[in-house]
Design an enzyme around this catalytic site. Structure first.
Site, PDB file in Angstrom:
ATOM      1  N   HIS A 184      36.262  47.612  48.097  1.00 13.95           N
ATOM      2  CA  HIS A 184      34.975  47.115  48.593  1.00 13.95           C
ATOM      3  C   HIS A 184      34.372  48.111  49.595  1.00 13.95           C
ATOM      4  CE1 HIS A 184      36.891  42.986  47.721  1.00 13.95           C
ATOM      5  NE2 HIS A 184      35.846  43.052  46.913  1.00 13.95           N
TER       6      HIS A 184
ATOM      7  N   SER B  93      41.158  41.205  45.116  1.00 13.28           N
ATOM      8  CA  SER B  93      41.672  40.512  46.299  1.00 13.28           C
ATOM      9  C   SER B  93      42.880  39.645  45.953  1.00 13.28           C
ATOM     10  CB  SER B  93      40.567  39.663  46.923  1.00 13.28           C
ATOM     11  OG  SER B  93      39.493  40.483  47.304  1.00 13.28           O
TER      12      SER B  93
HETATM   13  N1  COA Z   1      37.319  46.771  45.033  1.00 14.74           N
HETATM   14  C1  COA Z   1      38.287  45.867  45.001  1.00 14.74           C
HETATM   15  N2  COA Z   1      38.138  44.646  44.491  1.00 14.74           N
HETATM   16  C2  COA Z   1      36.934  44.341  43.987  1.00 14.74           C
HETATM   17  C3  COA Z   1      35.881  45.244  43.972  1.00 14.74           C
HETATM   18  C4  COA Z   1      36.102  46.511  44.518  1.00 14.74           C
HETATM   19  N3  COA Z   1      35.157  47.439  44.566  1.00 14.74           N
HETATM   20  N4  COA Z   1      34.817  44.647  43.406  1.00 14.74           N
HETATM   21  C5  COA Z   1      35.204  43.416  43.068  1.00 14.74           C
HETATM   22  N5  COA Z   1      36.490  43.239  43.421  1.00 14.74           N
HETATM   23  C6  COA Z   1      37.317  42.049  43.213  1.00 14.74           C
HETATM   24  C7  COA Z   1      37.029  40.961  44.187  1.00 14.74           C
HETATM   25  O1  COA Z   1      37.839  41.101  45.339  1.00 14.74           O
HETATM   26  C8  COA Z   1      37.374  39.732  43.410  1.00 14.74           C
HETATM   27  O2  COA Z   1      38.760  39.525  43.453  1.00 14.74           O
HETATM   28  P1  COA Z   1      39.378  38.081  43.203  1.00 14.74           P
HETATM   29  O3  COA Z   1      38.771  37.521  41.971  1.00 14.74           O
HETATM   30  O4  COA Z   1      40.807  38.373  43.048  1.00 14.74           O
HETATM   31  O5  COA Z   1      39.047  37.277  44.428  1.00 14.74           O
HETATM   32  C9  COA Z   1      37.010  40.098  41.989  1.00 14.74           C
HETATM   33  O6  COA Z   1      36.996  41.499  41.952  1.00 14.74           O
HETATM   34  C10 COA Z   1      35.686  39.600  41.563  1.00 14.74           C
HETATM   35  O7  COA Z   1      34.779  40.041  42.520  1.00 14.74           O
HETATM   36  P2  COA Z   1      33.276  39.643  42.478  1.00 14.74           P
HETATM   37  O8  COA Z   1      32.749  39.799  41.106  1.00 14.74           O
HETATM   38  O9  COA Z   1      32.588  40.336  43.585  1.00 14.74           O
HETATM   39  O10 COA Z   1      33.319  38.119  42.679  1.00 14.74           O
HETATM   40  P3  COA Z   1      33.273  37.417  43.970  1.00 14.74           P
HETATM   41  O11 COA Z   1      33.938  36.119  43.735  1.00 14.74           O
HETATM   42  O12 COA Z   1      33.825  38.231  45.068  1.00 14.74           O
HETATM   43  O13 COA Z   1      31.684  37.222  44.197  1.00 14.74           O
HETATM   44  C11 COA Z   1      29.538  36.177  43.955  1.00 14.74           C
HETATM   45  C12 COA Z   1      30.834  36.627  43.258  1.00 14.74           C
HETATM   46  C13 COA Z   1      29.847  35.343  45.162  1.00 14.74           C
HETATM   47  C14 COA Z   1      28.769  37.388  44.394  1.00 14.74           C
HETATM   48  C15 COA Z   1      28.695  35.402  42.930  1.00 14.74           C
HETATM   49  O14 COA Z   1      29.505  34.393  42.374  1.00 14.74           O
HETATM   50  C16 COA Z   1      27.469  34.753  43.540  1.00 14.74           C
HETATM   51  O15 COA Z   1      26.475  35.388  43.790  1.00 14.74           O
HETATM   52  N6  COA Z   1      27.561  33.446  43.808  1.00 14.74           N
HETATM   53  C17 COA Z   1      26.451  32.646  44.328  1.00 14.74           C
HETATM   54  C18 COA Z   1      25.826  31.782  43.239  1.00 14.74           C
HETATM   55  C19 COA Z   1      24.843  32.610  42.446  1.00 14.74           C
HETATM   56  O16 COA Z   1      23.756  32.890  42.906  1.00 14.74           O
HETATM   57  N7  COA Z   1      25.280  33.052  41.234  1.00 14.74           N
HETATM   58  C20 COA Z   1      24.475  33.948  40.416  1.00 14.74           C
HETATM   59  C21 COA Z   1      23.424  33.286  39.596  1.00 14.74           C
HETATM   60  S1  COA Z   1      24.023  31.981  38.619  1.00 14.74           S
END
Ligand code: COA
Length: 159
Positions: A17, A128
């Protein structure tokens, strides 16, 4: 001022991240790293703990703000006077979900664009969940997360 929002669960923030944040800072004047509060995930760390870890991991980076949001990201981005969402793409498998989200976010708010940044290849396998699992099993995570996150994991999972 070019402001971008980098949303996620950050449970916890990893070097992957951070790599995305640093790359983003070469493009944007300010990045708001924001935690989704009502995600369907059940985080290990509280929102406050996750925000604290982002803060301690970004000490010395001037143009970072740490925040949290409830509900949809697209309207929240607008409240921050931003028009760009940053997302990391680690592998082709990330793409389909990200593509859907980017288009839905644009549908909700036509003025929003999503920018995808690729982290350094050495972080492409990180997430994560793996870090939490390593922490739980007393694995050495020092090369994958900032030092303050190593400490927080040790506190969560004492020997
Ligand atoms: N390095 C390391 N890990 C990474 C990474 C990076 N560069 N990028 C992503 N990851 C990991 C994250 O840690 C996460 O790990 P986990 O699943 O083991 O916890 C995984 O990859 C998925 O990450 P990400 O895609 O960023 O998902 P998230 O759960 O962290 O975030 C939101 C997703 C919150 C941004 C998204 O669901 C959201 O916007 N939610 C609000 C509702 C909304 O508006 N949705 C969109 C329209 S429907």
């Amino acid at each position: 001022m070019k402001i971008a929002v980098y949303p996620g669960t950050f449970d916890p923030i990893t070097n992957g991240h951070l790599d995305i944040i640093k790359r983003g800072l070469t493009i944007f004047d300010k990045i708001i790293v924001t935690i989704a509060l009502n995600s369907s995930k059940k985080p290990l760390f509280s929102a406050e703990e996750r925000m604290d870890m982002i803060r301690c991991s970004t000490v010395g980076m001037d143009n970072i703000e740490v925040a949290s949001f409830r509900g949809l990201i697209a309207p929240w981005v607008k409240t921050q006077n931003a028009h760009t969402i940053i997302r990391g793409l680690r592998a082709i498998s990330d793409f389909e979900y990200e593509f859907q989200m980017a288009l839905m976010n644009r549908k909700i708010n036509e003025s929003i664009d999503t920018i995808f940044l690729m982290p350094n290849a050495r972080y492409t396998f990180l997430n994560s969940t793996i870090i939490r699992e390593m922490g739980r099993l007393q694995g050495d995570v020092a090369q994958f997360v900032p030092s303050c996150v190593v400490e927080r994991l040790k506190e969560k999972f004492p020997d």
